[in-house]
Design a protein around this motif. Structure first.
Motif, mmCIF file in Angstrom:
data_model
loop_
_atom_site.group_PDB
_atom_site.id
_atom_site.type_symbol
_atom_site.label_atom_id
_atom_site.label_comp_id
_atom_site.label_asym_id
_atom_site.label_seq_id
_atom_site.Cartn_x
_atom_site.Cartn_y
_atom_site.Cartn_z
ATOM 1 N N TYR A 22 -4.204 10.258 -15.860
ATOM 2 C CA TYR A 22 -4.256 9.544 -14.581
ATOM 3 C C TYR A 22 -5.265 10.219 -13.651
ATOM 4 C CZ TYR A 22 -2.830 7.463 -10.173
ATOM 5 O OH TYR A 22 -2.829 6.788 -8.971
ATOM 6 N N VAL A 23 -6.099 9.410 -13.010
ATOM 7 C CA VAL A 23 -7.054 9.913 -12.018
ATOM 8 C C VAL A 23 -6.723 9.224 -10.700
ATOM 9 C CG1 VAL A 23 -9.476 10.076 -11.352
ATOM 10 C CG2 VAL A 23 -8.830 10.283 -13.773
ATOM 11 N N ARG A 24 -6.371 10.005 -9.715
ATOM 12 C CA ARG A 24 -5.945 9.454 -8.432
ATOM 13 C C ARG A 24 -7.135 9.039 -7.583
ATOM 14 N NH1 ARG A 24 -1.884 12.201 -3.923
ATOM 15 N NH2 ARG A 24 -1.337 10.203 -2.970
ATOM 16 N N ASN A 25 -6.963 7.888 -6.923
ATOM 17 C CA ASN A 25 -7.918 7.423 -5.922
ATOM 18 C C ASN A 25 -7.104 7.159 -4.656
ATOM 19 O OD1 ASN A 25 -9.735 6.166 -4.271
ATOM 20 N ND2 ASN A 25 -10.451 4.706 -5.804
ATOM 21 N N ARG A 26 -6.853 8.217 -3.899
ATOM 22 C CA ARG A 26 -5.964 8.121 -2.747
ATOM 23 C C ARG A 26 -6.427 7.097 -1.714
ATOM 24 N NH1 ARG A 26 -4.282 10.149 2.138
ATOM 25 N NH2 ARG A 26 -2.081 10.741 2.255
ATOM 26 N N PRO A 27 -7.713 7.031 -1.360
ATOM 27 C CA PRO A 27 -8.126 6.010 -0.391
ATOM 28 C C PRO A 27 -7.800 4.585 -0.842
ATOM 29 C CG PRO A 27 -9.847 7.659 -0.624
ATOM 30 C CD PRO A 27 -8.828 7.935 -1.692
ATOM 31 N N ALA A 28 -7.899 4.321 -2.139
ATOM 32 C CA ALA A 28 -7.610 2.979 -2.659
ATOM 33 C C ALA A 28 -6.129 2.631 -2.507
ATOM 34 C CB ALA A 28 -8.029 2.878 -4.116
ATOM 35 N N GLU A 29 -5.282 3.646 -2.502
ATOM 36 C CA GLU A 29 -3.844 3.397 -2.337
ATOM 37 C C GLU A 29 -3.555 2.700 -1.008
ATOM 38 O OE1 GLU A 29 -2.047 7.275 -2.724
ATOM 39 O OE2 GLU A 29 -2.907 7.553 -4.730
ATOM 40 N N PHE A 30 -4.407 2.908 -0.038
ATOM 41 C CA PHE A 30 -4.210 2.337 1.295
ATOM 42 C C PHE A 30 -5.116 1.141 1.581
ATOM 43 C CE2 PHE A 30 -2.671 6.686 1.578
ATOM 44 C CZ PHE A 30 -1.416 6.471 2.102
ATOM 45 N N SER A 31 -5.944 0.762 0.615
ATOM 46 C CA SER A 31 -6.865 -0.349 0.874
ATOM 47 C C SER A 31 -6.808 -1.460 -0.177
ATOM 48 C CB SER A 31 -8.299 0.173 0.975
ATOM 49 O OG SER A 31 -8.695 0.786 -0.240
ATOM 50 N N GLY B 182 0.779 6.625 -6.774
ATOM 51 C CA GLY B 182 -0.371 7.513 -6.946
ATOM 52 C C GLY B 182 0.018 8.971 -6.790
ATOM 53 N N ASN B 183 0.845 9.238 -5.805
ATOM 54 C CA ASN B 183 1.317 10.585 -5.530
ATOM 55 C C ASN B 183 2.073 11.158 -6.737
ATOM 56 O OD1 ASN B 183 1.616 12.643 -3.402
ATOM 57 N ND2 ASN B 183 3.791 12.159 -3.548
ATOM 58 N N LEU B 184 3.020 10.377 -7.262
ATOM 59 C CA LEU B 184 3.829 10.850 -8.387
ATOM 60 C C LEU B 184 3.020 10.947 -9.675
ATOM 61 C CD1 LEU B 184 7.146 8.926 -7.675
ATOM 62 C CD2 LEU B 184 6.628 11.341 -7.204
ATOM 63 N N ASN C 105 0.820 -1.208 0.000
ATOM 64 C CA ASN C 105 0.000 0.000 0.000
ATOM 65 C C ASN C 105 0.859 1.265 0.000
ATOM 66 O OD1 ASN C 105 -2.204 -1.963 1.745
ATOM 67 N ND2 ASN C 105 -2.842 -0.889 -0.095
ATOM 68 N N LEU C 106 1.993 1.236 0.675
ATOM 69 C CA LEU C 106 2.893 2.390 0.613
ATOM 70 C C LEU C 106 3.420 2.579 -0.809
ATOM 71 C CD1 LEU C 106 4.854 2.016 3.956
ATOM 72 C CD2 LEU C 106 3.257 3.848 3.346
ATOM 73 N N CYS C 107 3.705 1.477 -1.481
ATOM 74 C CA CYS C 107 4.153 1.545 -2.872
ATOM 75 C C CYS C 107 3.046 2.145 -3.744
ATOM 76 C CB CYS C 107 4.557 0.163 -3.362
ATOM 77 S SG CYS C 107 5.182 0.138 -5.055
#
Length: 147
Positions: free
Chosen positions: A64-73, A49-51, A42-44
């Motif tokens: 690219y469309v970011r889904n920040r919550p998904a990055e951690f789940s 996602g951040n970059l 998830n950190l990866c």
């Protein structure tokens, strides 16, 4: 500055790839070790996602469309993480090298911190963010893969 930023992002994303490759058991990528809030996988995803958002979408006009919550789940495969690292490395490197040099002294287009900042300042911040989480991944891997 431009070539240096591109080279350092590339170097550190290669280090991220080496960290992910070093997990001897793919399932360990997604384990939250005791006292650690996030898995390495998830950190990866968060780093990527951040970059992809702040460099890809905002500076490079990618789709690219970011889904920040998904990055951690969300979870994916190790192979997909490695491919995403490679893809992100190319995107970041090419966008930074392709920017007009005047962009680095201009105000970054997104007011991320609630105040204006120069693009070069924010890119340096993004490198620090990448390395902060890269260190967490390294620590996570050493805890889980050597115990």
């Amino acid at each position: 500055m431009q070539k240096s930023l591109s080279a350092v992002f590339e170097k550190d994303l290669i280090r991220l790839k080496l960290e992910i490759e070093a997990y001897n058991n793919e399932e360990k990528l997604w384990i939250k070790a005791e006292g650690i809030n996030n898995s390495a996988g998830n950190l990866c995803l968060h780093i990527l996602g951040n970059l992809n958002n702040y460099i890809g979408t905002i500076l490079g006009n990618t789709d690219y469309v970011r889904n920040r919550p998904a990055e951690f789940s969300e979870k994916t495969t190790k192979d997909q993480l490695l491919k995403s690292i490679d893809d992100t490395t190319e995107i970041v490197k090419n966008i930074i090298l392709g920017l007009d040099s005047s962009v680095f002294d201009q105000t970054y287009p997104d007011n991320v911190f609630g105040h204006e900042m120069k693009t070069n300042y924010f890119l340096i911040h993004l490198l620090g963010h990448l390395n902060y989480h890269l260190g967490q991944i390294n620590y996570h891997r050493r805890i889980l893969c050597y115990n």
